[in-house]
Design a protein around this motif. Structure first.
Motif, PDB file in Angstrom:
ATOM      1  N   THR A 123       0.645  -1.251  -0.104  1.00  0.00           N
ATOM      2  CA  THR A 123      -0.027   0.039  -0.066  1.00  0.00           C
ATOM      3  C   THR A 123       0.976   1.466   0.014  1.00  0.00           C
ATOM      4  O   THR A 123       0.432   2.416   0.602  1.00  0.00           O
ATOM      5  N   GLY A 124       2.004   1.262  -0.635  1.00  0.00           N
ATOM      6  CA  GLY A 124       2.844   2.349  -0.904  1.00  0.00           C
ATOM      7  C   GLY A 124       2.221   3.384  -1.743  1.00  0.00           C
ATOM      8  O   GLY A 124       1.192   3.131  -2.309  1.00  0.00           O
ATOM      9  N   SER A 125       3.065   4.475  -1.720  1.00  0.00           N
ATOM     10  CA  SER A 125       2.482   5.704  -2.885  1.00  0.00           C
ATOM     11  C   SER A 125       2.380   5.133  -4.231  1.00  0.00           C
ATOM     12  O   SER A 125       1.840   6.031  -4.982  1.00  0.00           O
ATOM     13  N   GLY A 126       3.035   4.424  -4.654  1.00  0.00           N
ATOM     14  CA  GLY A 126       3.130   3.890  -6.086  1.00  0.00           C
ATOM     15  C   GLY A 126       1.951   3.028  -6.650  1.00  0.00           C
ATOM     16  O   GLY A 126       2.078   2.652  -7.651  1.00  0.00           O
ATOM     17  N   GLY A 163      -4.108  -2.141  -5.839  1.00  0.00           N
ATOM     18  CA  GLY A 163      -2.646  -2.657  -5.925  1.00  0.00           C
ATOM     19  C   GLY A 163      -2.045  -2.663  -7.058  1.00  0.00           C
ATOM     20  O   GLY A 163      -0.809  -2.951  -7.379  1.00  0.00           O
ATOM     21  N   LYS A 164      -2.567  -2.001  -8.167  1.00  0.00           N
ATOM     22  CA  LYS A 164      -1.785  -1.721  -9.622  1.00  0.00           C
ATOM     23  C   LYS A 164      -1.055  -0.486  -9.262  1.00  0.00           C
ATOM     24  O   LYS A 164      -1.190   0.581  -8.757  1.00  0.00           O
ATOM     25  N   HIS A 165       0.029  -0.422 -10.037  1.00  0.00           N
ATOM     26  CA  HIS A 165       0.881   0.635 -10.163  1.00  0.00           C
ATOM     27  C   HIS A 165       0.291   1.735 -10.892  1.00  0.00           C
ATOM     28  O   HIS A 165      -0.362   1.684 -11.949  1.00  0.00           O
ATOM     29  N   ARG A 166       0.420   2.823 -10.170  1.00  0.00           N
ATOM     30  CA  ARG A 166      -0.137   4.194 -10.832  1.00  0.00           C
ATOM     31  C   ARG A 166       0.821   4.718 -12.079  1.00  0.00           C
ATOM     32  O   ARG A 166       2.084   4.648 -12.004  1.00  0.00           O
TER      33      ARG A 166
END
Length: 500
Positions: A484-487, A492-495
Motif C-alpha cells: 500500500t505504498g505511494s506507487g 494494488g496496481k502501479h499508478r
C-alpha cells in the motif's frame, strides 16, 4: 494434701503456658499468612508499561471481539465453499397401516377406495443421493471474496491492536503525570503552610500586620482545592486504565486503587523525517491494508453479480431401495440407481441481474474512493502526530529553563522578604509561577509521550507486540497484493505517472 495442690497448680500453669504459646504461634502464622496474601495481591496489581500492554493484549474486549471476527469470517469461508463441494443426503420413510383400515382408508388405497388382496401392511423406502455443482457464475467468485473478507478482518484486528497499545500507553502516562502533579500540589501546599506559620510568628512578634497572615491563609486555602482535584484526577486515571486492561472490580479492595503503576515519565527525543514517516505509514498501516482487502472483495462481488448472466449446471446421483408391495422382506425389495443432470439459464429476468451488477459496480467505486480518502487520512494523522511531537518537544525545552528560573525567583523573593526589602505578595506570586512552570513541564512530558504513542500507531511501528499474533495472519496477507505504498492505486496496481 498441700503437696498435691502444688503439683496440680504447677501442672496447670505449664499447660496454660503451652496453650498460650500455641495460640500465639497460630495468631502469628495467621498474621504472616495475611501479610503474605496482601503483599501478593499488591504485587499482582503492580503494572509496568510492558506488563500493562501485555495484559491488555490478553484481556481487552476490543481485541477479543476482533479475534472473534476473524473466526467468524473463517466460518463464512467454510459455508460458501461448501456450495461447490458434494452434498450427500440420505432419506427414508416407513409406513404401517392396520389391516382393519384397509379398503376404507384413503391413505392405504391412495385415494382409490379399494386395495389388492395380499398387499403388505408395511412399506418402506430408503434413498441416498449426492448433488454436485458443475458450473455457475456466482459460487467461485463468492468463495474468492470470502478470503478477502477474512484478510479484512485480520487487518481490522491489527488496527485494533495498534489502537489499544497507543491507548494503554497514553493512559499509563496519564496515571504517571497525575501522580507527579499531586506531588507538585502537595509541595505547594506545604510551602504555603510554612509561609502561613512564618507570618503568624512574625505577627505575634509584632513585625508584620494582620493583613499578611490573612493573605497567607487565603493563598493556602486557594491551593488546597487544586490538590484535591489532582488526587481525584489520579484516581480516575487509574480506573480508566484498569477498564482498558480488562480488570474487573474487586469488592475486597473497597476504595483502594485497582492497580499500581510502576514507572516514570521518560523523555527520549526522536529524530523524524516527515516524508519518510508518511511513506512508512502508508506501507505498514493495517488501516490501509484493510481498505485494500475491502476493494478486492468488492471486485469479486461484481463478478458474483455478473455470474447471474451465466447458466447453472448441477448433477444428482444416488441409489434407492423400495420395499415390495406384497411383503416386507428385505430380500424382496426393489433397488436401483438414480442419475440426473439439471441446468438453468435466466435468459430474461426483466433487468434483475443487470440492476444487481450496476449496484455492485457502484459499491466498488465507493470502496475505491474510500481507499483514496484513507490514504489522505493516514497522511493527515502522521502530520498531526509529527506536529504534536514538535510542539511538546519545544514546550519541554522551554519549561526546563523556566522551572530553574522560577526556583531562583522563589529563593530571591524569600531572601528579600527576610531582609525587609520585599513583600509577602512577591513570595506568593513566585510560588504560583513555580507551580505553574512545574505543571506545564509535566504536561509537556505527558503530551510528548502520548504524541509519540500516537505517532507509532499511525505509522504502524508496533511490531514488537503485533508479532506475538503472527499465528493469526493468513498467508495471503503477506503477499504483494497488500502493498500500500505511494506507487499503487486502490486495487494494488502501479499508478501511471501523469506527464505535466
Amino acid at each position: 494434701m498441700r503437696k498435691y495442690l502444688c503439683i496440680l497448680g504447677t501442672t496447670g500453669g505449664v499447660l496454660a503456658l503451652v496453650v498460650g504459646a500455641a495460640a500465639g504461634t497460630n495468631e502469628s502464622a495467621s498474621a504472616t499468612k495475611t501479610r503474605t496474601k496482601s503483599s501478593s495481591e499488591t504485587a499482582s496489581r503492580r503494572f509496568t508499561l510492558d506488563r500493562a500492554i501485555l495484559t491488555a493484549l490478553q484481556q481487552n474486549p476490543d481485541i477479543l471481539r476482533a479475534k472473534q471476527e476473524i473466526e467468524r469470517t473463517k466460518g463464512v469461508i467454510i459455508e460458501i465453499r461448501a456450495q461447490a463441494l458434494p452434498h450427500i443426503t440420505p432419506s427414508g420413510s416407513f409406513q404401517w397401516i392396520d389391516p382393519n383400515l384397509r379398503g376404507g382408508s384413503s391413505l392405504a388405497t391412495g385415494g382409490g377406495g379399494f386395495t389388492f388382496p395380499g398387499e403388505s401392511d408395511v412399506s418402506y423406502a430408503i434413498r441416498v443421493t449426492g448433488t454436485q455443482l458443475i458450473f455457475n457464475g456466482t459460487t467461485y467468485p463468492a468463495i474468492r471474496g470470502t478470503f478477502f473478507q477474512r484478510d479484512s478482518a485480520y487487518f481490522a484486528f491489527r488496527n485494533t491492536l495498534d489502537q489499544v497499545i497507543a491507548t494503554v500507553k497514553t493512559q499509563f502516562y496519564q496515571v504517571v503525570v497525575n501522580k507527579a502533579l499531586i506531588g507538585v500540589q502537595e509541595e505547594q501546599v506545604q510551602l504555603l503552610r510554612s509561609q502561613l506559620q512564618d507570618q503568624q510568628n512574625r505577627f505575634e512578634a509584632g513585625t508584620v500586620p494582620r493583613f499578611n497572615v490573612l493573605q497567607a491563609e487565603v493563598a493556602l486555602y486557594n491551593q488546597i482545592p487544586q490538590l484535591i482535584t489532582a488526587r481525584n484526577n489520579f484516581r480516575i486515571a487509574q480506573l480508566t486504565l484498569a477498564k482498558t486492561l480488562g480488570l474487573f472490580f474487586d469488592p475486597l479492595r473497597g476504595e483502594n486503587p485497582p492497580l499500581e503503576v510502576v514507572g516514570e515519565m521518560p523523555y527520549n527525543p526522536r529524530n523524524i523525517n516527515l516524508a519518510d514517516a508518511i511513506e512508512f505509514g502508508k506501507q505498514r498501516r493495517p488501516f490501509l491494508k484493510q481498505a485494500r482487502a475491502n476493494v478486492l472483495n468488492q471486485i469479486e462481488q461484481v463478478h458474483v453479480a455478473l455470474g447471474g448472466f451465466l447458466p447453472t449446471i448441477s448433477t444428482t446421483g444416488g441409489g434407492e431401495w423400495v420395499s415390495s408391495s406384497l411383503n416386507s422382506s428385505w430380500h424382496d425389495i426393489s433397488k436401483g440407481w438414480i442419475a440426473q443432470v439439471t441446468g438453468s439459464w435466466p435468459i430474461w429476468d426483466s433487468g434483475e441481474v443487470y440492476g444487481r451488477v450496476k449496484e455492485q459496480r457502484a459499491l466498488l467505486s465507493e470502496t475505491k474512493i474510500t481507499y483514496d480518502d484513507d490514504v489522505r487520512q493516514v497522511e493527515l494523522e502522521v502530520q498531526q502526530a509529527y506536529s504534536n511531537l514538535q510542539q511538546n518537544r519545544e514546550l519541554i525545552q522551554s519549561q526546563e529553563k523556566n522551572v530553574e528560573q522560577a526556583l531562583e525567583a522563589v529563593r530571591l523573593a524569600k531572601a528579600r522578604l527576610d531582609a525587609g526589602a520585599g513583600t509577602q505578595l512577591d513570595v506568593l506570586n513566585a510560588q504560583v509561577q513555580l507551580a505553574t512552570a512545574e505543571s506545564t513541564r509535566l504536561q509537556a512530558l505527558f503530551g510528548y509521550n502520548s504524541s509519540l504513542a500516537e505517532f507509532d500507531r499511525v505509522t504502524g511501528t508496533e511490531s514488537t507486540y503485533t508479532e506475538s499474533f503472527s499465528g493469526l495472519a493468513p498467508h495471503a496477507t503477506r503477499s504483494k497484493i497488500y502493498e500500500t505504498g505511494s506507487g499503487v492505486d486502490a486495487t494494488g496496481k502501479h499508478r501511471e505517472k501523469s506527464s505535466k
